[in-house]
Scaffold this motif. Structure first.
Motif, PDB file in Angstrom:
ATOM      1  N   THR A  56     -30.179 -17.069  17.921  1.00 23.52           N
ATOM      2  CA  THR A  56     -30.310 -17.760  16.140  1.00 23.52           C
ATOM      3  C   THR A  56     -28.584 -17.414  16.436  1.00 23.52           C
ATOM      4  O   THR A  56     -27.685 -18.192  15.508  1.00 23.52           O
ATOM      5  CB  THR A  56     -30.763 -17.355  15.067  1.00 23.52           C
ATOM      6  N   SER A  57     -28.558 -16.697  16.538  1.00 24.90           N
ATOM      7  CA  SER A  57     -26.490 -16.484  16.906  1.00 24.90           C
ATOM      8  C   SER A  57     -25.813 -16.920  17.574  1.00 24.90           C
ATOM      9  O   SER A  57     -24.378 -17.838  17.474  1.00 24.90           O
ATOM     10  CB  SER A  57     -26.647 -15.067  17.431  1.00 24.90           C
ATOM     11  N   LEU A  58     -26.393 -17.992  18.382  1.00 25.67           N
ATOM     12  CA  LEU A  58     -25.605 -18.696  19.097  1.00 25.67           C
ATOM     13  C   LEU A  58     -25.632 -20.263  18.845  1.00 25.67           C
ATOM     14  O   LEU A  58     -24.583 -20.637  18.758  1.00 25.67           O
ATOM     15  CB  LEU A  58     -26.862 -19.068  20.516  1.00 25.67           C
ATOM     16  N   ARG A  59     -26.785 -20.380  17.502  1.00 21.06           N
ATOM     17  CA  ARG A  59     -26.450 -21.394  17.041  1.00 21.06           C
ATOM     18  C   ARG A  59     -25.043 -21.361  16.028  1.00 21.06           C
ATOM     19  O   ARG A  59     -24.825 -22.435  15.928  1.00 21.06           O
ATOM     20  CB  ARG A  59     -27.943 -22.111  16.008  1.00 21.06           C
ATOM     21  N   LYS A  64     -23.286 -19.490  15.685  1.00 15.22           N
ATOM     22  CA  LYS A  64     -21.040 -19.225  16.843  1.00 15.22           C
ATOM     23  C   LYS A  64     -20.945 -20.375  17.634  1.00 15.22           C
ATOM     24  O   LYS A  64     -19.985 -21.271  17.512  1.00 15.22           O
ATOM     25  CB  LYS A  64     -21.734 -18.375  18.207  1.00 15.22           C
ATOM     26  N   LEU A  65     -21.740 -21.507  17.699  1.00 14.76           N
ATOM     27  CA  LEU A  65     -21.507 -22.825  18.162  1.00 14.76           C
ATOM     28  C   LEU A  65     -21.457 -24.043  17.580  1.00 14.76           C
ATOM     29  O   LEU A  65     -20.270 -24.530  16.865  1.00 14.76           O
ATOM     30  CB  LEU A  65     -22.985 -23.966  18.666  1.00 14.76           C
ATOM     31  N   ALA A  66     -21.711 -23.300  15.492  1.00 11.34           N
ATOM     32  CA  ALA A  66     -21.743 -24.744  14.794  1.00 11.34           C
ATOM     33  C   ALA A  66     -19.878 -24.212  14.268  1.00 11.34           C
ATOM     34  O   ALA A  66     -19.081 -24.907  14.075  1.00 11.34           O
ATOM     35  CB  ALA A  66     -22.143 -23.481  13.505  1.00 11.34           C
ATOM     36  N   ASP A  67     -19.837 -22.591  14.240  1.00  8.46           N
ATOM     37  CA  ASP A  67     -18.274 -22.389  13.909  1.00  8.46           C
ATOM     38  C   ASP A  67     -17.172 -22.578  15.119  1.00  8.46           C
ATOM     39  O   ASP A  67     -16.018 -23.211  14.464  1.00  8.46           O
ATOM     40  CB  ASP A  67     -18.384 -20.749  14.832  1.00  8.46           C
ATOM     41  N   LEU A  68     -17.651 -22.911  16.822  1.00  8.27           N
ATOM     42  CA  LEU A  68     -16.176 -23.204  17.343  1.00  8.27           C
ATOM     43  C   LEU A  68     -16.030 -24.202  16.961  1.00  8.27           C
ATOM     44  O   LEU A  68     -15.306 -25.093  17.366  1.00  8.27           O
ATOM     45  CB  LEU A  68     -17.634 -22.921  18.353  1.00  8.27           C
ATOM     46  N   GLY A  69     -17.437 -25.844  16.569  1.00  9.22           N
ATOM     47  CA  GLY A  69     -17.355 -26.853  17.139  1.00  9.22           C
ATOM     48  C   GLY A  69     -17.168 -27.304  18.270  1.00  9.22           C
ATOM     49  O   GLY A  69     -16.938 -26.923  19.107  1.00  9.22           O
ATOM     50  N   PRO A  70     -17.463 -28.907  18.726  1.00  6.39           N
ATOM     51  CA  PRO A  70     -17.635 -29.410  19.645  1.00  6.39           C
ATOM     52  C   PRO A  70     -16.645 -29.535  20.449  1.00  6.39           C
ATOM     53  O   PRO A  70     -16.922 -28.934  21.971  1.00  6.39           O
ATOM     54  CB  PRO A  70     -17.923 -31.113  19.736  1.00  6.39           C
ATOM     55  N   GLU A  71     -15.569 -29.067  19.627  1.00 10.07           N
ATOM     56  CA  GLU A  71     -13.694 -28.934  21.160  1.00 10.07           C
ATOM     57  C   GLU A  71     -14.201 -28.294  21.802  1.00 10.07           C
ATOM     58  O   GLU A  71     -14.245 -28.011  22.796  1.00 10.07           O
ATOM     59  CB  GLU A  71     -12.851 -29.031  20.009  1.00 10.07           C
ATOM     60  N   GLU A  72     -14.116 -26.580  21.012  1.00  8.62           N
ATOM     61  CA  GLU A  72     -14.249 -25.865  21.500  1.00  8.62           C
ATOM     62  C   GLU A  72     -14.879 -24.807  22.597  1.00  8.62           C
ATOM     63  O   GLU A  72     -14.760 -24.619  23.297  1.00  8.62           O
ATOM     64  CB  GLU A  72     -13.853 -24.490  20.335  1.00  8.62           C
ATOM     65  N   THR A  73     -16.316 -25.832  21.595  1.00  9.37           N
ATOM     66  CA  THR A  73     -18.096 -25.417  22.451  1.00  9.37           C
ATOM     67  C   THR A  73     -17.407 -25.326  23.551  1.00  9.37           C
ATOM     68  O   THR A  73     -17.731 -25.242  25.113  1.00  9.37           O
ATOM     69  CB  THR A  73     -19.048 -26.028  22.216  1.00  9.37           C
ATOM     70  N   LYS A  74     -16.801 -26.989  24.075  1.00  7.30           N
ATOM     71  CA  LYS A  74     -16.765 -27.233  25.017  1.00  7.30           C
ATOM     72  C   LYS A  74     -15.854 -26.604  26.102  1.00  7.30           C
ATOM     73  O   LYS A  74     -16.105 -26.708  27.390  1.00  7.30           O
ATOM     74  CB  LYS A  74     -15.764 -29.046  25.067  1.00  7.30           C
ATOM     75  N   ARG A  75     -14.211 -26.176  25.688  1.00  8.86           N
ATOM     76  CA  ARG A  75     -13.724 -25.430  26.441  1.00  8.86           C
ATOM     77  C   ARG A  75     -14.305 -24.413  27.047  1.00  8.86           C
ATOM     78  O   ARG A  75     -13.639 -23.929  27.809  1.00  8.86           O
ATOM     79  CB  ARG A  75     -12.273 -25.218  25.250  1.00  8.86           C
TER      80      ARG A  75
END
Ligand code: KG4
Length: 360
Positions: A224-227, A229-240
């Motif tokens: 759940t915490s990863l979920r 975190k990913l929402a927080d970061l957004g797709p660009e930052e997640t990729k980076r």
């Protein structure tokens, strides 16, 4: 010698174990590519695949077997998928009848626990009983897609569960995390590959149930915490930061496993420590547990990579090293899909006497 059959999930396997030499033959047919397309094991498809693969594997192994030297057959009775178990047990019963050999049922999880000792036996088969006595009590960590458990094998071979996951298994946490990260199934190996290039300290994921007194695990909060975190970061930052995310997520799983393994070793005064199950493939986990064993000054006994997944080698070995005298010779074995790690298979009587009619 023992001729063993395993078909509890998505691998059909047969093996022959010679107590004087070790495993003399192992045959496996994996369905992983088929199920990979669906993101997990599809029981109906698994049954169909076993139906095709088991006769071929059993036939191939039977051609290699030194039948006069085979003293018994062994088969996984559980835990696992009901239809898959039934096919393995039916094959083993047919072989037992055809060859007039005793058949013993084996607990798949217990066989994983004992798989840590296969290399010990292989090194010096004749000295195994004496070596084993020096390695007990043995603390073990079983980590797979469906199970996460710490256990002890006592001097009298009694297996006692010390702790287990109360929600997701460690492998399941890696697989679910991988899915959130957009990786395929099974996710553990893919997370490991990306983690190699990342910083394990980049993100702080939760480590649940930290007390020394608690040997249970909980991984659902981590996912759940990863979920979030990913929402927080957004797709660009997640990729980076993909490698850092994988490394930090994997480290959260490994940290908890290693910390609790240390607690278990101390609690039971273990003289050896074993690692088994699919997640045992993970190099970072193996390295951390190997250093733990050095700190604790006890031998580290990881199962061989080919014995971490579903395999019949461990079934044959467990049937010999951890025998079950009460149920050695019966055709009454039945499927036990929910068999627990610390339970013995249940050898019932084959049922009511058959009503027979014979020509006069
Ligand atoms: O014991 P296993 O083959 O089967 C089941 O329990 O079904 O374990 C499979 C699990 C999966 O969750 C997979 O992601 C994990 O083992 N796994 C790994 C690695 N290889 C397999 N996890 C982390 N690192 C690996 N290298």
């Amino acid at each position: 010698m023992i001729f063993a059959i395993e078909s509890s999930c998505d691998e059909s396997a047969v093996a022959i174990f010679d107590p004087a030499r070790g495993l003399t033959g192992e045959w496996v047919s994996s369905q992983i590519d088929l199920h990979g397309r669906y993101g997990g094991v599809v029981p109906e498809l698994a049954v169909r695949e076993h139906l095709g693969a088991l006769p071929l594997l059993v036939g191939e192994a039977a051609r290699h077997a030194d039948w006069p030297a085979v003293t018994s057959l062994a088969v996984t009775t559980g835990p696992g998928l009901a239809g898959c178990l039934a096919l393995g047990i039916a094959s083993a019963k047919a072989l037992a009848l055809a060859r007039a050999l005793p058949l013993t049922g084996v607990n798949h999880l217990r066989a994983h626990a004992w798989s840590a000792f296969i290399p010990v036996h292989a090194e010096a088969p004749a000295r195994f009983p004496e070596q084993l006595a020096g390695l007990l009590p043995h603390a073990g960590l079983l980590v797979s897609g469906g199970n996460t458990a710490l256990f002890v094998i006592h001097e009298d071979h009694r297996l006692e569960l010390l702790g287990a996951t109360i929600d997701d298994a460690a492998g399941e946490a890696l697989d679910k995390g991988a899915k959130l990260l957009g990786l395929g199934y099974p996710g553990g190996p893919q997370v490991e590959t990306h983690a190699a290039a990342g910083d394990a300290k980049a993100f702080d994921f939760p480590r649940a149930l930290p007390d020394r007194g608690n040997l249970d695990f909980s991984f659902s909060g981590l996912k759940t915490s990863l979920r979030y975190k990913l929402a927080d970061l957004g797709p660009e930052e997640t990729k980076r930061r993909f490698a850092d995310l994988c490394a930090s997520y994997q480290a959260a799983v490994i940290d908890v496993l290693v910390r609790k393994a240390g607690f278990a070793i101390d609690r039971v005064g273990a003289r050896s420590f074993g690692l088994s199950g699919g997640v045992a493939h993970n190099k970072a986990l193996r390295v951390r547990l190997a250093s733990l064993a050095v700190e604790e000054d006890i031998p580290f006994l990881p199962a061989l990579p080919r014995h971490t997944g579903d395999n019949a080698g461990m079934i044959a070995f467990a049937a010999w090293a951890d025998p079950y005298p009460e149920g050695a010779d019966t055709l009454g074995w039945r499927i036990e899909p929910a068999l627990a790690l610390d339970a013995r298979p249940d050898p019932r009587a084959p049922g009511e006497a058959l009503r027979t009619s014979s020509p006069d």
